[in-house]
Design a protein around this motif. Sequence first.
Motif, PDB file in Angstrom:
ATOM      1  N   THR A 119       0.839  -1.207   0.000  1.00 45.13           N
ATOM      2  CA  THR A 119       0.000   0.000   0.000  1.00 45.13           C
ATOM      3  C   THR A 119       0.872   1.254   0.000  1.00 45.13           C
ATOM      4  OG1 THR A 119      -0.187  -0.197   2.404  1.00 45.13           O
ATOM      5  CG2 THR A 119      -2.005  -1.078   1.112  1.00 45.13           C
ATOM      6  N   ASN A 120       2.122   1.103  -0.481  1.00 47.35           N
ATOM      7  CA  ASN A 120       2.941   2.301  -0.662  1.00 47.35           C
ATOM      8  C   ASN A 120       2.452   3.050  -1.902  1.00 47.35           C
ATOM      9  OD1 ASN A 120       6.375   1.966   0.548  1.00 47.35           O
ATOM     10  ND2 ASN A 120       4.457   2.279   1.596  1.00 47.35           N
ATOM     11  N   THR A 121       3.016   4.226  -2.122  1.00 47.51           N
ATOM     12  CA  THR A 121       2.404   5.185  -3.037  1.00 47.51           C
ATOM     13  C   THR A 121       2.000   4.608  -4.396  1.00 47.51           C
ATOM     14  OG1 THR A 121       3.771   6.843  -1.975  1.00 47.51           O
ATOM     15  CG2 THR A 121       2.657   7.504  -3.999  1.00 47.51           C
ATOM     16  N   LEU A 122       2.967   4.023  -5.120  1.00 53.12           N
ATOM     17  CA  LEU A 122       2.637   3.608  -6.485  1.00 53.12           C
ATOM     18  C   LEU A 122       1.606   2.492  -6.490  1.00 53.12           C
ATOM     19  CD1 LEU A 122       3.021   4.061  -9.418  1.00 53.12           C
ATOM     20  CD2 LEU A 122       4.947   2.486  -9.398  1.00 53.12           C
ATOM     21  N   CYS A 123       1.839   1.460  -5.663  1.00 49.86           N
ATOM     22  CA  CYS A 123       0.865   0.368  -5.609  1.00 49.86           C
ATOM     23  C   CYS A 123      -0.495   0.885  -5.152  1.00 49.86           C
ATOM     24  CB  CYS A 123       1.347  -0.740  -4.675  1.00 49.86           C
ATOM     25  SG  CYS A 123       2.600  -1.814  -5.414  1.00 49.86           S
ATOM     26  N   ALA A 124      -0.487   1.820  -4.195  1.00 48.80           N
ATOM     27  CA  ALA A 124      -1.757   2.340  -3.669  1.00 48.80           C
ATOM     28  C   ALA A 124      -2.584   2.989  -4.782  1.00 48.80           C
ATOM     29  CB  ALA A 124      -1.494   3.344  -2.548  1.00 48.80           C
ATOM     30  N   VAL A 125      -1.931   3.856  -5.565  1.00 49.90           N
ATOM     31  CA  VAL A 125      -2.700   4.547  -6.612  1.00 49.90           C
ATOM     32  C   VAL A 125      -3.052   3.606  -7.767  1.00 49.90           C
ATOM     33  CG1 VAL A 125      -1.752   6.816  -6.076  1.00 49.90           C
ATOM     34  CG2 VAL A 125      -0.655   5.428  -7.837  1.00 49.90           C
ATOM     35  N   MET A 126      -2.287   2.539  -7.919  1.00 50.21           N
ATOM     36  CA  MET A 126      -2.589   1.575  -8.992  1.00 50.21           C
ATOM     37  C   MET A 126      -3.621   0.532  -8.549  1.00 50.21           C
ATOM     38  SD  MET A 126      -0.792   2.387 -11.697  1.00 50.21           S
ATOM     39  CE  MET A 126      -0.478   0.936 -12.698  1.00 50.21           C
ATOM     40  N   GLY A 127      -4.066   0.623  -7.301  1.00 52.41           N
ATOM     41  CA  GLY A 127      -5.126  -0.309  -6.864  1.00 52.41           C
ATOM     42  C   GLY A 127      -4.815  -1.060  -5.577  1.00 52.41           C
ATOM     43  N   GLY A 128      -3.636  -0.850  -4.992  1.00 48.88           N
ATOM     44  CA  GLY A 128      -3.264  -1.582  -3.770  1.00 48.88           C
ATOM     45  C   GLY A 128      -4.211  -1.307  -2.607  1.00 48.88           C
ATOM     46  N   CYS A 159       6.837  -0.812   0.321  1.00 47.57           N
ATOM     47  CA  CYS A 159       7.336  -1.086  -1.028  1.00 47.57           C
ATOM     48  C   CYS A 159       8.314  -2.258  -1.021  1.00 47.57           C
ATOM     49  CB  CYS A 159       8.028   0.155  -1.583  1.00 47.57           C
ATOM     50  SG  CYS A 159       8.741  -0.087  -3.211  1.00 47.57           S
ATOM     51  N   ASN A 160       8.089  -3.182  -1.953  1.00 49.73           N
ATOM     52  CA  ASN A 160       8.976  -4.336  -2.068  1.00 49.73           C
ATOM     53  C   ASN A 160       9.813  -4.273  -3.336  1.00 49.73           C
ATOM     54  OD1 ASN A 160       8.878  -7.015  -0.191  1.00 49.73           O
ATOM     55  ND2 ASN A 160       7.223  -5.571   0.220  1.00 49.73           N
ATOM     56  N   ALA A 161      10.072  -3.053  -3.795  1.00 55.86           N
ATOM     57  CA  ALA A 161      10.947  -2.829  -4.952  1.00 55.86           C
ATOM     58  C   ALA A 161      10.447  -3.579  -6.181  1.00 55.86           C
ATOM     59  CB  ALA A 161      12.390  -3.212  -4.625  1.00 55.86           C
ATOM     60  N   ALA A 162       9.131  -3.656  -6.317  1.00 52.73           N
ATOM     61  CA  ALA A 162       8.545  -4.294  -7.495  1.00 52.73           C
ATOM     62  C   ALA A 162       7.518  -3.352  -8.099  1.00 52.73           C
ATOM     63  CB  ALA A 162       7.892  -5.611  -7.100  1.00 52.73           C
ATOM     64  N   ALA A 166       3.263  -3.020 -10.230  1.00 51.41           N
ATOM     65  CA  ALA A 166       2.201  -2.578  -9.312  1.00 51.41           C
ATOM     66  C   ALA A 166       0.812  -2.807  -9.916  1.00 51.41           C
ATOM     67  CB  ALA A 166       2.396  -1.091  -9.001  1.00 51.41           C
ATOM     68  N   PRO A 167      -0.158  -3.104  -9.049  1.00 51.30           N
ATOM     69  CA  PRO A 167      -0.020  -3.329  -7.612  1.00 51.30           C
ATOM     70  C   PRO A 167       0.389  -4.764  -7.300  1.00 51.30           C
ATOM     71  CG  PRO A 167      -2.342  -3.347  -8.243  1.00 51.30           C
ATOM     72  CD  PRO A 167      -1.558  -3.070  -9.499  1.00 51.30           C
ATOM     73  N   VAL A 168       1.259  -4.876  -6.289  1.00 45.87           N
ATOM     74  CA  VAL A 168       1.878  -6.153  -5.972  1.00 45.87           C
ATOM     75  C   VAL A 168       1.327  -6.713  -4.657  1.00 45.87           C
ATOM     76  CG1 VAL A 168       4.072  -7.153  -5.224  1.00 45.87           C
ATOM     77  CG2 VAL A 168       4.006  -5.659  -7.210  1.00 45.87           C
ATOM     78  N   VAL A 169       1.067  -8.012  -4.669  1.00 45.65           N
ATOM     79  CA  VAL A 169       0.733  -8.742  -3.441  1.00 45.65           C
ATOM     80  C   VAL A 169       1.845  -9.761  -3.237  1.00 45.65           C
ATOM     81  CG1 VAL A 169      -0.884 -10.359  -2.369  1.00 45.65           C
ATOM     82  CG2 VAL A 169      -1.761  -8.423  -3.685  1.00 45.65           C
ATOM     83  N   MET A 170       2.280  -9.923  -2.007  1.00 50.51           N
ATOM     84  CA  MET A 170       3.311 -10.923  -1.723  1.00 50.51           C
ATOM     85  C   MET A 170       2.743 -11.975  -0.789  1.00 50.51           C
ATOM     86  SD  MET A 170       6.792  -8.782  -1.596  1.00 50.51           S
ATOM     87  CE  MET A 170       7.636 -10.175  -2.306  1.00 50.51           C
ATOM     88  N   VAL A 171       3.045 -13.223  -1.071  1.00 50.57           N
ATOM     89  CA  VAL A 171       2.659 -14.302  -0.163  1.00 50.57           C
ATOM     90  C   VAL A 171       3.950 -14.959   0.301  1.00 50.57           C
ATOM     91  CG1 VAL A 171       1.378 -16.438   0.145  1.00 50.57           C
ATOM     92  CG2 VAL A 171       0.503 -14.675  -1.415  1.00 50.57           C
ATOM     93  N   ASN A 172       4.171 -14.915   1.595  1.00 50.45           N
ATOM     94  CA  ASN A 172       5.435 -15.420   2.155  1.00 50.45           C
ATOM     95  C   ASN A 172       6.631 -14.897   1.363  1.00 50.45           C
ATOM     96  OD1 ASN A 172       3.838 -16.721   3.986  1.00 50.45           O
ATOM     97  ND2 ASN A 172       4.072 -18.751   3.083  1.00 50.45           N
TER      98      ASN A 172
END
Length: 256
Positions: A119-128, A159-162, A166-172
């Motif tokens: 939910t950092n800036t870029l992912c947030a505005v892209m739909g995070g 941000c996970n440098a991805a 965006a928007p990125v979801v990480m599982v484990n």
Amino acid sequence: MTASVEGPSGERVFIRLGPPPEEPNQFVVDGAPQSYSPEVRARLEVDAKEIIARYPDKRSALLPLLHLVQAEDSYLTPAGLEFCSEQVGLTGAEVSAVGSFYTMYRRGPTGEYLVGVCTNTLCAVMGGDAIFADLKEHLGIGNDQTTGDGTVTLQHIECNAACDFAPVVMVNWEFYDNQTPESARELVDSLRSGEPKAPTRGAPLCKFRETSRILAGLPDERPDEGQGGPGAATLAGLRVAKEKGMEAPPAAGGKS
Ligand code: FES
């Protein structure tokens, strides 16, 4: 806890310290193990010895050791903190200070899959933000909470440098790129059904405790299928530069 500091005129100023509002656990969780059984301790000591041997100074092994005990309990418990403290010769306060600084160390029981929505800036505005709100409603849990079946812990992450996916979801800590509320819902449903969707790139998904052992530096048994390497979005700028014959300017000092 109350602490005192010196004010501008030399007077004592008292401040009250407490847990941050978003971090209520502070390593105090009902039912958390306070110590390990002799069997568990013996098993962990074998792994700890292997980890510590990699460093010239044993206290340098603290970060991987915290992942090791997190693999045992799914979060940092008094038993795990005490074990690390004994292994590296630091005080419990020092170990707790390190463990509470880094967000990858958990302070409460973690499900089999830690689902992190960026939910950092870029992912947030892209739909995070929309994905995170939708998953909270879909799973019926809030931030940092776990579903009743113990499969999914939901968390908003930084941000996970991805950002190029965006928007990125990480599982484990494995990547699921270019997500939507619908695809994220399908993802968590697949985790809960026992047939997890594969990450978009990188290594195959494993459960949270296995991930923690890998982060501790213990052998990664997952098949190496050459999943690494940058994707098309990451290389887009390079491709355009090559098409247009662009080159970096000479370095300062005249050398190219
Ligand atoms: S802002 Fe989400 S990965 Fe960078």
